[in-house]
Design a protein around this motif. Structure first.
Motif, PDB file in Angstrom:
ATOM      1  N   ILE A  92     -18.492 -10.954 -31.946  1.00 26.54           N
ATOM      2  CA  ILE A  92     -19.028 -12.123 -32.650  1.00 26.54           C
ATOM      3  C   ILE A  92     -18.079 -13.278 -32.369  1.00 26.54           C
ATOM      4  O   ILE A  92     -17.027 -13.404 -33.005  1.00 26.54           O
ATOM      5  CB  ILE A  92     -19.143 -11.866 -34.163  1.00 26.54           C
ATOM      6  N   THR A  93     -18.440 -14.114 -31.411  1.00 28.06           N
ATOM      7  CA  THR A  93     -17.539 -15.179 -30.975  1.00 28.06           C
ATOM      8  C   THR A  93     -18.133 -16.570 -31.139  1.00 28.06           C
ATOM      9  O   THR A  93     -17.405 -17.552 -30.969  1.00 28.06           O
ATOM     10  CB  THR A  93     -17.164 -14.995 -29.498  1.00 28.06           C
ATOM     11  N   ASN A  94     -19.424 -16.670 -31.455  1.00 28.84           N
ATOM     12  CA  ASN A  94     -20.039 -17.992 -31.550  1.00 28.84           C
ATOM     13  C   ASN A  94     -21.199 -17.994 -32.542  1.00 28.84           C
ATOM     14  O   ASN A  94     -21.565 -16.948 -33.117  1.00 28.84           O
ATOM     15  CB  ASN A  94     -20.482 -18.483 -30.166  1.00 28.84           C
ATOM     16  N   PHE A  95     -21.767 -19.163 -32.729  1.00 31.80           N
ATOM     17  CA  PHE A  95     -22.833 -19.396 -33.707  1.00 31.80           C
ATOM     18  C   PHE A  95     -24.038 -18.484 -33.450  1.00 31.80           C
ATOM     19  O   PHE A  95     -24.567 -17.849 -34.367  1.00 31.80           O
ATOM     20  CB  PHE A  95     -23.240 -20.866 -33.622  1.00 31.80           C
ATOM     21  N   SER A  96     -24.452 -18.401 -32.196  1.00 32.12           N
ATOM     22  CA  SER A  96     -25.617 -17.588 -31.857  1.00 32.12           C
ATOM     23  C   SER A  96     -25.369 -16.108 -32.140  1.00 32.12           C
ATOM     24  O   SER A  96     -26.234 -15.418 -32.708  1.00 32.12           O
ATOM     25  CB  SER A  96     -25.971 -17.787 -30.377  1.00 32.12           C
ATOM     26  N   GLU A  97     -24.194 -15.616 -31.770  1.00 34.20           N
ATOM     27  CA  GLU A  97     -23.882 -14.202 -32.005  1.00 34.20           C
ATOM     28  C   GLU A  97     -23.749 -13.901 -33.486  1.00 34.20           C
ATOM     29  O   GLU A  97     -24.087 -12.791 -33.939  1.00 34.20           O
ATOM     30  CB  GLU A  97     -22.600 -13.832 -31.264  1.00 34.20           C
ATOM     31  N   LEU A  98     -23.276 -14.859 -34.281  1.00 33.35           N
ATOM     32  CA  LEU A  98     -23.177 -14.658 -35.726  1.00 33.35           C
ATOM     33  C   LEU A  98     -24.564 -14.540 -36.349  1.00 33.35           C
ATOM     34  O   LEU A  98     -24.797 -13.695 -37.224  1.00 33.35           O
ATOM     35  CB  LEU A  98     -22.396 -15.806 -36.363  1.00 33.35           C
ATOM     36  N   LYS A  99     -25.504 -15.360 -35.894  1.00 33.23           N
ATOM     37  CA  LYS A  99     -26.879 -15.267 -36.402  1.00 33.23           C
ATOM     38  C   LYS A  99     -27.492 -13.919 -36.056  1.00 33.23           C
ATOM     39  O   LYS A  99     -28.169 -13.302 -36.894  1.00 33.23           O
ATOM     40  CB  LYS A  99     -27.728 -16.411 -35.842  1.00 33.23           C
ATOM     41  N   THR A 100     -27.260 -13.453 -34.841  1.00 26.19           N
ATOM     42  CA  THR A 100     -27.784 -12.151 -34.436  1.00 26.19           C
ATOM     43  C   THR A 100     -27.147 -11.036 -35.249  1.00 26.19           C
ATOM     44  O   THR A 100     -27.823 -10.087 -35.673  1.00 26.19           O
ATOM     45  CB  THR A 100     -27.527 -11.912 -32.940  1.00 26.19           C
ATOM     46  N   ALA A 101     -25.841 -11.143 -35.488  1.00 26.24           N
ATOM     47  CA  ALA A 101     -25.136 -10.115 -36.256  1.00 26.24           C
ATOM     48  C   ALA A 101     -25.680 -10.010 -37.675  1.00 26.24           C
ATOM     49  O   ALA A 101     -25.760  -8.906 -38.233  1.00 26.24           O
ATOM     50  CB  ALA A 101     -23.642 -10.418 -36.287  1.00 26.24           C
ATOM     51  N   LEU A 102     -26.050 -11.126 -38.275  1.00 30.65           N
ATOM     52  CA  LEU A 102     -26.614 -11.092 -39.625  1.00 30.65           C
ATOM     53  C   LEU A 102     -27.855 -10.205 -39.653  1.00 30.65           C
ATOM     54  O   LEU A 102     -27.985  -9.321 -40.511  1.00 30.65           O
ATOM     55  CB  LEU A 102     -26.959 -12.506 -40.091  1.00 30.65           C
ATOM     56  N   SER A 103     -28.768 -10.418 -38.717  1.00 30.32           N
ATOM     57  CA  SER A 103     -29.989  -9.607 -38.669  1.00 30.32           C
ATOM     58  C   SER A 103     -29.669  -8.143 -38.390  1.00 30.32           C
ATOM     59  O   SER A 103     -30.265  -7.240 -38.993  1.00 30.32           O
ATOM     60  CB  SER A 103     -30.935 -10.146 -37.593  1.00 30.32           C
ATOM     61  N   ASN A 104     -28.733  -7.897 -37.481  1.00 29.53           N
ATOM     62  CA  ASN A 104     -28.387  -6.513 -37.137  1.00 29.53           C
ATOM     63  C   ASN A 104     -27.798  -5.765 -38.320  1.00 29.53           C
ATOM     64  O   ASN A 104     -28.152  -4.606 -38.589  1.00 29.53           O
ATOM     65  CB  ASN A 104     -27.402  -6.489 -35.973  1.00 29.53           C
ATOM     66  N   TRP A 105     -26.871  -6.417 -39.038  1.00 32.93           N
ATOM     67  CA  TRP A 105     -26.213  -5.745 -40.148  1.00 32.93           C
ATOM     68  C   TRP A 105     -27.125  -5.596 -41.359  1.00 32.93           C
ATOM     69  O   TRP A 105     -26.998  -4.629 -42.119  1.00 32.93           O
ATOM     70  CB  TRP A 105     -24.944  -6.491 -40.545  1.00 32.93           C
ATOM     71  N   MET A 106     -28.036  -6.527 -41.562  1.00 40.32           N
ATOM     72  CA  MET A 106     -28.948  -6.432 -42.695  1.00 40.32           C
ATOM     73  C   MET A 106     -30.119  -5.500 -42.402  1.00 40.32           C
ATOM     74  O   MET A 106     -30.791  -5.050 -43.323  1.00 40.32           O
ATOM     75  CB  MET A 106     -29.492  -7.818 -43.055  1.00 40.32           C
ATOM     76  N   THR A 107     -30.355  -5.209 -41.104  1.00 38.41           N
ATOM     77  CA  THR A 107     -31.512  -4.405 -40.657  1.00 38.41           C
ATOM     78  C   THR A 107     -32.809  -4.894 -41.290  1.00 38.41           C
ATOM     79  O   THR A 107     -33.673  -4.109 -41.657  1.00 38.41           O
ATOM     80  CB  THR A 107     -31.304  -2.894 -40.960  1.00 38.41           C
TER      81      THR A 107
END
Length: 216
Positions: free
Chosen positions: A3-18
């Motif tokens: 998680i290094t940038n804005f786009s990856e943080l948005k993707t990580a939110l969806s991944n972790w929340m499933t």
């Protein structure tokens, strides 16, 4: 995934929340998390490498989210850094011919020099930065150095959005455990420059036992 940038943080939110429906609220969750991070951690000192433009007297720094400018240094690789003299905007004479800059000032979201630059000089800009990720400002000090803290702060609001208080409380617990070490790192850096922010003395951020009491 890193998680290094804005786009990856948005993707990580969806991944972790499933939960795919959380993706539509990703930017809002990040913005709310940053509001709390800015309030509880405060703006941090950091450096940015910026480059001037030939025959221009300005450099756009809007993407840096600068709160307080601290210093500007000519940073050519072939010689020692040269500190330029800061002045209030409009208080020094402007030269017409391109040359080596002597003074600089902040004019809105630009650094202005006393003359157009006679070459594309590289500069090191020291400043205090607030947390405000966007497509034009995709990363910052906290995300680079403490992505776990950033993600946890965002996941708190993801849990609130889906009305899963136990999940939100787990992320609050992770935040409360991690934030003291972040504050200590910032405090150590500030002691090196003989300044200490009193906000760094706080020991907790969000309460665990009254989750519904700390947000509107």
């Amino acid at each position: 995934m890193a998680i290094t940038n804005f786009s990856e943080l948005k993707t990580a939110l969806s991944n972790w929340m499933t939960r795919p429906d959380v993706a539509t609220q990703a930017e809002e969750c990040i913005s709310l998390a940053e509001a709390a991070l800015n309030r509880e951690i405060g703006a941090v000192e950091t450096d940015a490498t910026i480059t001037g433009t030939l025959d221009s007297r300005s450099i756009d720094i809007s993407s840096l989210n600068c709160v307080v400018p601290i210093g500007l240094f000519l940073a050519e690789a072939s010689r020692d850094e040269v500190e330029l003299t800061p002045q209030a905007d409009g208080t020094f004479p402007y030269r017409v011919n391109s040359g080596f800059p002597r003074f600089w000032a902040i004019d809105g979201t630009n650094i202005d020099f006393d003359c157009p630059l006679d070459q594309a000089y590289p500069f090191r800009f020291r400043y205090r930065q607030k947390f405000a990720l966007s497509d034009s400002a995709p990363t910052n000090w906290l995300l680079t150095n403490h992505p776990d803290v950033y993600l946890a702060a965002v996941l708190v609001w993801g849990g609130i959005f889906i009305q899963d208080d136990p999940a939100a409380a787990r992320w609050v617990s992770i935040l409360n455990s991690a934030l003291p070490s972040v504050r200590a790192a910032i405090s150590k850096n500030k002691r090196a420059s003989l300044t200490v922010d009193t906000m760094l003395q706080r020991q907790r951020w969000w309460p665990l036992n009254n989750l519904t009491g700390w947000y509107p």
